[in-house]
Enzyme design. Sequence first.
Site, PDB file in Angstrom:
ATOM      1  N   HIS A   1       0.763  -1.049  -0.080  1.00 57.73           N
ATOM      2  CA  HIS A   1       0.087   0.213  -0.133  1.00 57.73           C
ATOM      3  C   HIS A   1       1.014   1.269  -0.024  1.00 57.73           C
ATOM      4  O   HIS A   1       0.523   2.234   0.682  1.00 57.73           O
ATOM      5  CB  HIS A   1      -0.879  -0.031   1.126  1.00 57.73           C
ATOM      6  CG  HIS A   1      -1.752  -1.109   1.151  1.00 57.73           C
ATOM      7  ND1 HIS A   1      -3.126  -1.244   0.506  1.00 57.73           N
ATOM      8  CD2 HIS A   1      -1.820  -2.457   1.921  1.00 57.73           C
ATOM      9  CE1 HIS A   1      -3.754  -2.276   0.887  1.00 57.73           C
ATOM     10  NE2 HIS A   1      -3.029  -2.988   1.498  1.00 57.73           N
TER      11      HIS A   1
ATOM     12  N   ASN B   1      -9.893  -3.635   1.950  1.00 57.18           N
ATOM     13  CA  ASN B   1      -9.585  -3.463   0.488  1.00 57.18           C
ATOM     14  C   ASN B   1     -10.897  -3.018  -0.316  1.00 57.18           C
ATOM     15  O   ASN B   1     -12.104  -2.857   0.180  1.00 57.18           O
ATOM     16  CB  ASN B   1      -9.050  -4.600  -0.004  1.00 57.18           C
ATOM     17  CG  ASN B   1      -7.628  -4.769   0.447  1.00 57.18           C
ATOM     18  OD1 ASN B   1      -6.979  -3.725   0.676  1.00 57.18           O
ATOM     19  ND2 ASN B   1      -7.271  -6.073   0.920  1.00 57.18           N
TER      20      ASN B   1
ATOM     21  N   TYR C   1       0.671  -4.673  11.654  1.00 55.00           N
ATOM     22  CA  TYR C   1       0.475  -3.242  11.207  1.00 55.00           C
ATOM     23  C   TYR C   1       0.987  -2.424  12.206  1.00 55.00           C
ATOM     24  O   TYR C   1       1.703  -1.394  11.702  1.00 55.00           O
ATOM     25  CB  TYR C   1      -0.991  -3.290  11.044  1.00 55.00           C
ATOM     26  CG  TYR C   1      -1.410  -3.294   9.452  1.00 55.00           C
ATOM     27  CD1 TYR C   1      -1.194  -4.765   8.937  1.00 55.00           C
ATOM     28  CD2 TYR C   1      -2.074  -2.335   8.758  1.00 55.00           C
ATOM     29  CE1 TYR C   1      -1.453  -5.069   7.779  1.00 55.00           C
ATOM     30  CE2 TYR C   1      -2.243  -2.859   7.436  1.00 55.00           C
ATOM     31  CZ  TYR C   1      -2.199  -4.167   7.092  1.00 55.00           C
ATOM     32  OH  TYR C   1      -2.406  -4.452   5.758  1.00 55.00           O
TER      33      TYR C   1
END
Length: 491
Positions: free
Chosen positions: A55, A128, A338
Amino acid sequence: MTDNKALTTAEGIPVADNQNSLTAGARGPVLMQDFFLMEKLAHFNRERIPERVVHAKGAAAFGTFTVTQDISRYSKATVFAEVGKQTQVLVRFSTVGGEKGSADAERDPRGFAVKFYTEEGNWDLAGNNTPVFFIRDPLKFPDFVHTQKRNPQTNCKDANAVWDYWSLNPEALHQVTILFSDRGVPKSYRYMHGFGSHTFSLINEQGRRVWCKFHLKTKQGIQNLTSEEAVKVKGEDPDHATRDLFEAIEQKDYPQWDVSIQVMTEEQANQHSDNPFDLTKVWKFSEYPLIEVGILELNRNPENYFAEVEQSAFSPSNVVPGIGFSPDKVLQARIMSYPDAQRYRIGTNYQQLPVNQPKCPVAHHQRDGAMALGNNGGNAPNYEPNSHEGSPQQNPAYAEPALDLGNVKCDRYNHHEGNDDYSQAGDLYRIMTPDQQEQLIQNILGSLSQAGTDIQKRQICHFFRADVNYGRRIAEGLGIVIDPAMIPTSA
């Protein structure tokens, strides 16, 4: 006083000349004492932070989420509190596999990450534009991403690696089918749906849990590029989707999405034909219809891309009371990976950056680290539990119900319950020689005597529970009189 229009260094020192370096004579070398030159060059060398591994290329905008239907029967989250309630949001769109300078028109899934700035903390729906993904086990993620990146020898994209991996992992077929369909290259970010993809949980005021999937349906309608159109767009305007989003908002053509959920009860999950937490599968609308929740609108562009987009950080670990996780294996791994990626990419205190900072009060015991902003907690204690009045405390009212996995329940079990914390300490004291006991007592007194009286009394109770003599000698050494009725008759 410095003129408020005057150029200064980062330290606020006025700059007399920003066009000419300090040199030894008109033709001489530059001097090291030209601190402004050194600051400019040193900062310039450090202007780039590591790009996201996935990303990396993205665009973002701010806006609002407005509740249009009451779903309090499913969730107690304040973001859904009442019809008409608005919450500020940041949405970042992205391509997944390309680098920061890659084209927007690649055949690639699109990231659709939403940060809700709620009264009870930031909720990140990091999803997404597809409802499924290529893998169902997070152990495969690094290998999969390697196939989407550049060949380690040629430094070019490698179709052989891509299809070699997919051919050996049939679970990817659902996502591959979506990727190579007519929806594989969205015309721009405004013309695509968004999905939380993972299964999450919603928890209501009664502590009842249901499983949930989030859907964001574009109100602009679905529009896509053919392969031939995408090739043309990549050559003419590699940033077409980024530009389209920015210009639409500048022209007050604010994009919107209908936000809905699918709901599955725990009982239904137990009877579901396949694993309802499998990221490679969807829930059929015929069985679990969409339930309207609200409208997402983007209506403000960032003022500075680096500050508000590049430094923005999203993580599925950011959930608020009333929204929780599920046994989805990939989700469980993302909860860890993350925020770990953001600490590496931006810094350990990335949550203190304005774009990531919650809009509600923050109270914790984290301290220090690079770029600790503000007063770094001031003189407040940096540990808990503690005896300081007004220090932030845990609140059991926010506890989630235990997650029942059939043969085991996942919960925060009290490790004190059923545990004897005193017998072995007392046994150790009793096998010590008199000299060893005396050394122990004097060592403790030397330290504990420096603590406050209330803390001394609390600690003495523990010594008494281990061994009466142990406690008595500490109390006497501290000059604390103990009511005989309060002394245990045995260890």
